[in-house]
Write a protein that holds these residues in place. Structure first.
Motif, short mmCIF file in Angstrom:
data_model
loop_
_atom_site.label_atom_id
_atom_site.label_comp_id
_atom_site.label_asym_id
_atom_site.label_seq_id
_atom_site.Cartn_x
_atom_site.Cartn_y
_atom_site.Cartn_z
N ALA A 139 0.84 -1.20 0.00
CA ALA A 139 0.00 0.00 0.00
C ALA A 139 0.88 1.26 0.00
O ALA A 139 0.60 2.21 -0.75
CB ALA A 139 -0.93 0.00 1.21
N ARG A 140 1.90 1.24 0.78
CA ARG A 140 2.79 2.41 0.84
C ARG A 140 3.50 2.63 -0.50
O ARG A 140 3.56 3.75 -1.01
CB ARG A 140 3.81 2.20 1.95
CG ARG A 140 4.74 3.36 2.13
CD ARG A 140 5.69 3.12 3.29
NE ARG A 140 6.58 4.24 3.46
CZ ARG A 140 7.54 4.30 4.34
NH1 ARG A 140 7.73 3.29 5.17
NH2 ARG A 140 8.32 5.35 4.43
N TYR A 141 4.02 1.56 -1.08
CA TYR A 141 4.72 1.66 -2.35
C TYR A 141 3.80 2.15 -3.47
O TYR A 141 4.18 3.00 -4.28
CB TYR A 141 5.34 0.30 -2.73
CG TYR A 141 6.00 0.30 -4.08
CD1 TYR A 141 7.24 0.93 -4.27
CD2 TYR A 141 5.40 -0.31 -5.17
CE1 TYR A 141 7.84 0.94 -5.52
CE2 TYR A 141 6.01 -0.30 -6.41
CZ TYR A 141 7.22 0.32 -6.58
OH TYR A 141 7.82 0.34 -7.81
N MET A 142 2.59 1.62 -3.50
CA MET A 142 1.64 1.99 -4.55
C MET A 142 0.95 3.33 -4.26
O MET A 142 0.19 3.81 -5.09
CB MET A 142 0.58 0.89 -4.72
CG MET A 142 1.13 -0.46 -5.14
SD MET A 142 2.02 -0.44 -6.70
CE MET A 142 0.68 -0.25 -7.84
N GLN A 143 1.20 3.88 -3.09
CA GLN A 143 0.56 5.11 -2.64
C GLN A 143 -0.96 4.96 -2.61
O GLN A 143 -1.72 5.86 -3.00
CB GLN A 143 1.00 6.30 -3.50
CG GLN A 143 2.48 6.56 -3.44
CD GLN A 143 2.93 7.61 -4.45
OE1 GLN A 143 2.17 8.46 -4.88
NE2 GLN A 143 4.20 7.54 -4.82
#
Length: 177
Positions: A139-143
């Motif tokens: 989730a963080r990587y994909m924003q």
């Protein structure tokens, strides 16, 4: 508004399938369109790491069910990942799909809600720690905005989850859209 629900279980009537069903029911009652992609019943090859996609500047060289999924993902405002817990992580079936996000990474990044629903035979909550860490990193990587989780421990068989509060939690999560 549309949500894409990606399941990773090879059991059509399994524990995680019930969570997906209830999430979709809630989402539809909230006025959302739902597209369901059952990864275990689709032909999805693993990412080759060939970089010919240019991380989204060219199409993936593989011609498989991702051609059906990717347009839905790109036009969705939300994504739900639904998996049984396999050795403390996503099932291989859903992991292949996640790995193939690479081919459209730039196009998929940002401005989506994301949900995690998972089932485990084990009753210990710590069994979900590696999965939730992977999910949160994704989730963080994909924003993408983490918008909720249902972590159904102690649900190794359909009767177990049917007697639990977890289907209702998945329904409410869908309604929250």
């Amino acid at each position: 508004m549309k949500v894409t629900v990606i399941t990773g279980s090879p059991h059509k009537k399994g524990t995680s399938a019930l969570l997906a069903d209830e999430f979709i029911r809630g989402a539809q009652e909230a006025g959302w369109e739902a597209f369901r992609f059952d990864a275990a019943f689709e032909q999805v090859a693993p990412c080759l790491g060939c970089d010919r996609c240019g991380i989204g500047t060219a199409p993936c060289v593989q011609k498989d069910a991702m051609q059906k999924l990717m347009p839905e993902l790109l036009t969705s405002q939300a994504v739900a990942l639904v998996t049984p817990l396999y050795y403390f992580g996503f099932s291989a079936q859903i992991k292949r799909v996640i790995d193939r996000f690479y081919a459209c990474s730039y196009k998929l990044t940002g401005n989506k809600k994301v949900f995690l629903m998972a089932t485990a035979y084990d009753q210990n909550h710590w069994t979900m720690e590696a999965l939730t860490a992977h999910y949160q990193t994704l989730a963080r990587y994909m924003q993408w905005k983490d918008s909720g989780m249902v972590l159904a421990v102690g649900c190794g068989a359909r009767p177990d989850i049917e007697r639990s509060e977890f289907p209702q939690e998945a329904y409410q999560l869908g309604r929250s859209l």
